[in-house]
Structures are given as structure tokens and as C-alpha cells.
Design an enzyme around this catalytic site. Structure first.
Site, PDB file in Angstrom:
ATOM      1  CG  HIS A   1       6.492 -33.959 -34.848  1.00  0.00           C
ATOM      2  ND1 HIS A   1       7.745 -33.326 -35.164  1.00  0.00           N
ATOM      3  CD2 HIS A   1       6.364 -35.426 -34.083  1.00  0.00           C
ATOM      4  CE1 HIS A   1       8.512 -33.911 -34.933  1.00  0.00           C
ATOM      5  NE2 HIS A   1       7.729 -35.311 -34.664  1.00  0.00           N
TER       6      HIS A   1
ATOM      7  CG  HIS B   1      -8.087 -46.116 -25.861  1.00  0.00           C
ATOM      8  ND1 HIS B   1      -9.538 -46.102 -25.137  1.00  0.00           N
ATOM      9  CD2 HIS B   1      -8.257 -46.382 -24.180  1.00  0.00           C
ATOM     10  CE1 HIS B   1      -9.534 -45.595 -23.896  1.00  0.00           C
ATOM     11  NE2 HIS B   1      -8.791 -46.304 -23.751  1.00  0.00           N
TER      12      HIS B   1
END
Length: 214
Positions: A150, A141
């Protein structure tokens, strides 16, 4: 820019092993008519079961023939550079999410990004453009990932982590809640990041410590 998640034809720039996984993910997500473009053409004419139709300039000359275009290059700097060039050329940039991934409808996923099988992106996360959230990685979250990031297979970001543009989180790495990782930083495989990392460093170990500044 609209998030284009499915169409009948998809052009991928970069016919590498990573590109093959992107194509397979796109196929699972409902894309058809997948084709590659790579500057190794004509020596390279196929990438797995998919045709390589030309080099990068050939892609720019035929952009209108595809419902979606995406850069399938693993290198962060190169991927983001080509992505921005395609965006400036008016390409319909695709966003690809494997059907076995979870992306919260209350998160934001930028164009040109790919979410692989088993990955999770939770509520409040903001994912930039041309980002890879690789196989079985998790972004919890309220994380913020800059463009060209990446997150490698099996890497995990706890809630509220900020990752700067072009940073690379290595395979199996873990990042503690609320950590900030600077642009261009490389977090090594299996590292445990428990303190903020500045831009442009390589950090390894448990806990992760910078080796050098680039």
C-alpha cells in the site's frame, strides 16, 4: 492472469471507508452494478450508495454472477489473503484505475490492484497483485512493488525503489532513488527514507529509522 479493467458488474469484498473509495474509483472508471460483500452482513446492508449483499462466503457462492471481483480491504495482510483465495477459486479479478490517474503503458500493473485519482505510475514500474497506489501517490520509473503493498495518499517513490510484499508506505512519505524496503515494513507518515529498510520493521522520521522489529 488477464487484467480486467472494466465490466458491467463488480463485486467488492470489504465494505469499509477504503472500500467506499474503491467503489467510487470503479464507478468513475466505468464499472456499473457495484455491490459489496462483508462479514458484518446482515447488520451492515449498505456502504454509501452501494448495497451489501452478503458475507464473504456468499460472494464465493455467486462468483459467476460478476464480471469482476476485487478485495477492497485496507489491511495489507487481509487483502492479500482474500485476494489469493479468490484467485484460487477462479474469480475474474479486476484491476481498477481512476480516469484521472496515469499508468504508463510501459509499466506492469498486477490483478487486484487499485490506482486512485491523481496517482502516477511511470515507465518500467512493476506493480504486484492486490496493491493500492492511493490518492496522488507516485511510483517513478523502474520501481518494483511486491504483492499486497500500500502506497498511501501523497507518498512518493523515486526511481528504482523496491518495496517488499505487504509493506506499507505511510501518507506523505518519500523514498529516495534505489532504496529497498523489506517485506511487511511500515514506513510512517511523512517519513523520508534515505537508507534501505529491513523486513518487518516500523520506520519513522527524517531520515527514517527503524523503531522495532516485528
Amino acid at each position: 492472469m488477464p487484467r480486467l479493467t472494466r465490466g458491467s458488474s463488480l463485486a467488492l469484498l470489504g465494505a469499509s471507508g477504503h472500500g467506499r473509495v474503491v467503489a467510487d474509483t470503479a464507478h468513475a472508471a466505468g464499472w456499473s452494478g457495484i455491490a459489496f460483500f462483508d462479514d458484518r452482513f446482515p447488520a451492515l446492508r449498505a456502504n454509501g450508495p452501494w448495497e451489501v449483499r452478503g458475507g464473504s462466503e456468499a460472494l464465493f457462492e455467486t462468483l459467476g454472477a460478476y464480471d469482476g471481483v476485487l478485495v477492497a480491504i485496507g489491511d495489507n495482510a487481509a487483502r492479500l489473503r482474500h485476494h489469493l483465495r479468490l484467485r484460487e477459486a477462479g474469480a475474474l479479478i479486476a484491476t481498477i484505475v481512476h480516469p484521472r490517474a496515469w499508468v504508463s503503458p510501459h509499466s506492469r500493473l498486477g490483478p487486484g490492484s487499485v490506482v486512485m485519482a491523481g496517482a502516477m505510475i511511470n515507465i518500467g514500474a512493476e506493480i504486484g497483485e492486490a496493491v493500492i497506489v492511493n490518492t496522488s501517490a507516485s511510483v517513478d520509473h523502474d520501481c518494483v512493488l511486491g504483492d499486497g503493498v500500500h502506497v498511501s495518499p501523497g507518498a512518493h517513490l523515486a526511481g528504482g525503489v523496491t518495496v517488499g510484499e505487504g509493506a506499507w508506505i505511510g501518507i506523505g512519505a518519500s523514498v529516495r532513488h534505489g532504496i529497498r524496503i523489506g517485506a511487511g515494513t511500515l514506513v510512517g507518515a511523512g517519513a523520508a527514507v534515505v537508507r534501505d529498510l529491513p523486513p518487518g520493521v516500523t520506520a519513522i522520521g527524517c531520515p527514517a529509522r527503524p523503531l522495532n522489529r516485528t
